[in-house]
Design a protein around this motif. Structure first.
Motif, mmCIF file in Angstrom:
data_model
loop_
_atom_site.group_PDB
_atom_site.id
_atom_site.type_symbol
_atom_site.label_atom_id
_atom_site.label_comp_id
_atom_site.label_asym_id
_atom_site.label_seq_id
_atom_site.Cartn_x
_atom_site.Cartn_y
_atom_site.Cartn_z
ATOM 1 N N ASP A 44 0.846 -1.196 0.000
ATOM 2 C CA ASP A 44 0.000 0.000 0.000
ATOM 3 C C ASP A 44 0.877 1.240 0.000
ATOM 4 O OD1 ASP A 44 -2.156 1.806 0.303
ATOM 5 O OD2 ASP A 44 -1.859 1.785 2.481
ATOM 6 N N ASN A 45 0.719 2.047 -1.022
ATOM 7 C CA ASN A 45 1.307 3.382 -0.996
ATOM 8 C C ASN A 45 0.281 4.328 -0.387
ATOM 9 O OD1 ASN A 45 3.938 3.128 -2.449
ATOM 10 N ND2 ASN A 45 2.610 2.343 -4.073
ATOM 11 N N PRO A 46 0.618 4.986 0.703
ATOM 12 C CA PRO A 46 -0.379 5.734 1.476
ATOM 13 C C PRO A 46 -1.113 6.813 0.680
ATOM 14 C CG PRO A 46 1.655 5.517 2.720
ATOM 15 C CD PRO A 46 1.932 4.991 1.335
ATOM 16 N N ASN A 47 -0.439 7.455 -0.243
ATOM 17 C CA ASN A 47 -1.059 8.575 -0.945
ATOM 18 C C ASN A 47 -1.375 8.243 -2.398
ATOM 19 O OD1 ASN A 47 -0.887 10.373 1.324
ATOM 20 N ND2 ASN A 47 1.324 10.414 0.928
ATOM 21 N N ARG A 48 -1.624 6.981 -2.655
ATOM 22 C CA ARG A 48 -1.867 6.553 -4.034
ATOM 23 C C ARG A 48 -2.985 5.521 -4.042
ATOM 24 N NH1 ARG A 48 0.700 5.724 -9.073
ATOM 25 N NH2 ARG A 48 0.426 3.634 -9.936
ATOM 26 N N ASP A 49 -3.828 5.591 -5.077
ATOM 27 C CA ASP A 49 -4.865 4.577 -5.278
ATOM 28 C C ASP A 49 -4.216 3.408 -6.004
ATOM 29 O OD1 ASP A 49 -7.200 3.206 -5.414
ATOM 30 O OD2 ASP A 49 -8.197 4.570 -6.805
ATOM 31 N N ASP A 50 -3.757 2.426 -5.246
ATOM 32 C CA ASP A 50 -2.998 1.322 -5.819
ATOM 33 C C ASP A 50 -3.914 0.341 -6.553
ATOM 34 O OD1 ASP A 50 -0.266 1.839 -4.638
ATOM 35 O OD2 ASP A 50 -1.486 1.779 -2.819
ATOM 36 N N ARG A 51 -3.286 -0.416 -7.439
ATOM 37 C CA ARG A 51 -3.952 -1.508 -8.170
ATOM 38 C C ARG A 51 -5.133 -1.034 -9.003
ATOM 39 N NH1 ARG A 51 -1.574 -3.567 -3.854
ATOM 40 N NH2 ARG A 51 -3.207 -3.056 -2.368
ATOM 41 N N GLU A 52 -4.937 0.080 -9.702
ATOM 42 C CA GLU A 52 -5.893 0.493 -10.722
ATOM 43 C C GLU A 52 -5.557 -0.211 -12.039
ATOM 44 O OE1 GLU A 52 -8.658 2.849 -10.290
ATOM 45 O OE2 GLU A 52 -8.141 1.852 -8.413
ATOM 46 N N ARG A 53 -6.557 -0.316 -12.917
ATOM 47 C CA ARG A 53 -6.352 -1.035 -14.188
ATOM 48 C C ARG A 53 -5.237 -0.389 -15.003
ATOM 49 N NH1 ARG A 53 -11.915 -0.743 -17.032
ATOM 50 N NH2 ARG A 53 -10.675 -1.568 -18.755
ATOM 51 N N GLY A 54 -4.336 -1.252 -15.497
ATOM 52 C CA GLY A 54 -3.296 -0.798 -16.403
ATOM 53 C C GLY A 54 -2.164 -0.028 -15.748
ATOM 54 N N ARG A 55 -2.165 0.036 -14.422
ATOM 55 C CA ARG A 55 -1.131 0.803 -13.724
ATOM 56 C C ARG A 55 -0.105 -0.144 -13.108
ATOM 57 N NH1 ARG A 55 -3.769 5.619 -11.632
ATOM 58 N NH2 ARG A 55 -2.062 5.895 -10.185
ATOM 59 N N THR A 56 1.099 0.368 -12.936
ATOM 60 C CA THR A 56 2.142 -0.362 -12.222
ATOM 61 C C THR A 56 2.430 0.355 -10.917
ATOM 62 O OG1 THR A 56 3.146 -1.187 -14.251
ATOM 63 C CG2 THR A 56 4.528 -1.170 -12.278
ATOM 64 N N ASP A 57 2.342 -0.363 -9.824
ATOM 65 C CA ASP A 57 2.625 0.194 -8.501
ATOM 66 C C ASP A 57 3.979 -0.311 -8.029
ATOM 67 O OD1 ASP A 57 -0.050 1.393 -8.132
ATOM 68 O OD2 ASP A 57 -0.677 -0.710 -8.165
ATOM 69 N N THR A 58 4.745 0.572 -7.416
ATOM 70 C CA THR A 58 6.053 0.182 -6.899
ATOM 71 C C THR A 58 6.088 0.398 -5.391
ATOM 72 O OG1 THR A 58 6.958 2.377 -7.317
ATOM 73 C CG2 THR A 58 7.205 0.743 -9.061
ATOM 74 N N PHE A 59 6.820 -0.473 -4.732
ATOM 75 C CA PHE A 59 6.895 -0.448 -3.268
ATOM 76 C C PHE A 59 8.339 -0.689 -2.851
ATOM 77 C CE2 PHE A 59 2.948 -2.267 -4.766
ATOM 78 C CZ PHE A 59 1.985 -1.505 -4.117
ATOM 79 N N THR A 60 8.740 -0.025 -1.819
ATOM 80 C CA THR A 60 10.069 -0.222 -1.250
ATOM 81 C C THR A 60 9.910 -0.555 0.235
ATOM 82 O OG1 THR A 60 11.026 1.363 -2.789
ATOM 83 C CG2 THR A 60 12.317 0.828 -0.832
ATOM 84 N N PHE A 61 10.578 -1.612 0.658
ATOM 85 C CA PHE A 61 10.510 -2.023 2.059
ATOM 86 C C PHE A 61 11.904 -2.295 2.596
ATOM 87 C CE2 PHE A 61 6.462 -3.519 0.239
ATOM 88 C CZ PHE A 61 5.567 -2.907 1.107
ATOM 89 N N LEU A 62 12.091 -1.992 3.856
ATOM 90 C CA LEU A 62 13.309 -2.398 4.551
ATOM 91 C C LEU A 62 13.029 -3.726 5.241
ATOM 92 C CD1 LEU A 62 14.300 0.990 6.225
ATOM 93 C CD2 LEU A 62 15.046 0.050 4.018
ATOM 94 N N PRO A 63 14.009 -4.619 5.288
ATOM 95 C CA PRO A 63 13.806 -5.868 6.017
ATOM 96 C C PRO A 63 13.610 -5.582 7.508
ATOM 97 C CG PRO A 63 16.097 -5.637 5.366
ATOM 98 C CD PRO A 63 15.354 -4.512 4.706
ATOM 99 N N THR A 64 12.817 -6.410 8.144
ATOM 100 C CA THR A 64 12.530 -6.208 9.560
ATOM 101 C C THR A 64 13.487 -6.977 10.458
ATOM 102 O OG1 THR A 64 10.929 -8.020 9.525
ATOM 103 C CG2 THR A 64 10.093 -5.806 9.098
ATOM 104 N N ARG A 65 14.381 -7.737 9.860
ATOM 105 C CA ARG A 65 15.417 -8.431 10.619
ATOM 106 C C ARG A 65 16.609 -8.652 9.697
ATOM 107 N NH1 ARG A 65 12.788 -14.374 11.585
ATOM 108 N NH2 ARG A 65 10.769 -13.369 11.468
ATOM 109 N N ARG A 66 17.645 -9.302 10.222
ATOM 110 C CA ARG A 66 18.877 -9.470 9.452
ATOM 111 C C ARG A 66 18.917 -10.861 8.814
ATOM 112 N NH1 ARG A 66 24.822 -7.892 10.499
ATOM 113 N NH2 ARG A 66 23.935 -6.168 11.671
ATOM 114 N N TYR A 67 19.037 -10.899 7.506
ATOM 115 C CA TYR A 67 19.185 -12.169 6.788
ATOM 116 C C TYR A 67 19.760 -11.884 5.404
ATOM 117 C CZ TYR A 67 14.643 -10.560 5.094
ATOM 118 O OH TYR A 67 13.624 -9.803 4.586
ATOM 119 N N ARG A 68 20.091 -12.965 4.713
ATOM 120 C CA ARG A 68 20.703 -12.834 3.392
ATOM 121 C C ARG A 68 19.702 -13.221 2.317
ATOM 122 N NH1 ARG A 68 26.350 -13.139 4.674
ATOM 123 N NH2 ARG A 68 26.985 -13.783 2.596
ATOM 124 N N THR A 69 19.970 -12.763 1.106
ATOM 125 C CA THR A 69 19.081 -13.110 -0.003
ATOM 126 C C THR A 69 18.929 -14.614 -0.126
ATOM 127 O OG1 THR A 69 19.585 -11.072 -1.189
ATOM 128 C CG2 THR A 69 18.735 -12.895 -2.488
#
Ligand code: CA
Ligand code: CA
Length: 161
Positions: A44-69
């Motif tokens: 969820d992007n707070p200031n965006r109407d996500d998942r509208e038709r034909g749109r691409t939504d992008t999200f960035t998250f920080l990991p909540t703990r330490r681990y490797r890919t």
């Protein structure tokens, strides 16, 4: 050899077909090889109407703990509601501490039958509440060809919370 996860970059496109959009909550969950859920991201992007038709939504998250890919084993993409949603593509990237993309998973050819909804009768009975994205099938660090069978619509493990 992969490195510690410093960030996730996620891009999800919604199909252009009628009613493909949704206002329901969608989460991306990350699991390790032991089957433990290590992340539970609200897409969820707070200031965006996500998942509208034909749109691409992008999200960035920080990991909540330490681990490797390499600790990441699979993902669940899950909807919480019966406003059916039809994605058209998804890309998940992990970024390392140096700011470089470590690994990219993607599914760029989404099956148009694979709607997400908690109402399984949606999409002519093809809807499911959650898709599993297997790392082994979808990982494409050096390969631009899209995987075709990354998501398993028949898995039986659901987690509601
Ligand atoms: Ca939003
Ligand atoms: Ca819809």
């Amino acid at each position: 050899m992969t490195t510690r996860v410093a960030e996730y970059q996620i891009a999800i496109a919604t199909s252009t077909v009628p009613s493909a959009n949704t206002d329901d909550t969608v989460r991306l969950k990350v699991y390790n090889s032991g089957g433990e859920r290590i992340e539970n991201f609200n897409l969820d992007n707070p200031n965006r109407d996500d998942r509208e038709r034909g749109r691409t939504d992008t999200f960035t998250f920080l990991p909540t703990r330490r681990y490797r890919t390499n600790d990441i084993e699979y993902f669940y993409l899950q909807i919480y509601g019966n406003d059916a949603w039809l994605p058209s593509a998804i890309t998940i990237k992990t970024v390392n501490m140096q700011g470089n993309v470590d690994v990219q998973w993607s599914r760029l050819q989404w099956d148009p039958q694979h709607w997400l909804s908690t109402d399984r009768s949606d999409a002519n009975g093809n809807a499911v509440p959650v898709y599993k994205l297997n790392k082994s099938l979808s990982r494409d660090r050096d390969d631009d060809s899209p995987p075709t069978s990354a998501f398993d619509p028949n898995h039986s493990e659901y987690e509601y919370d």
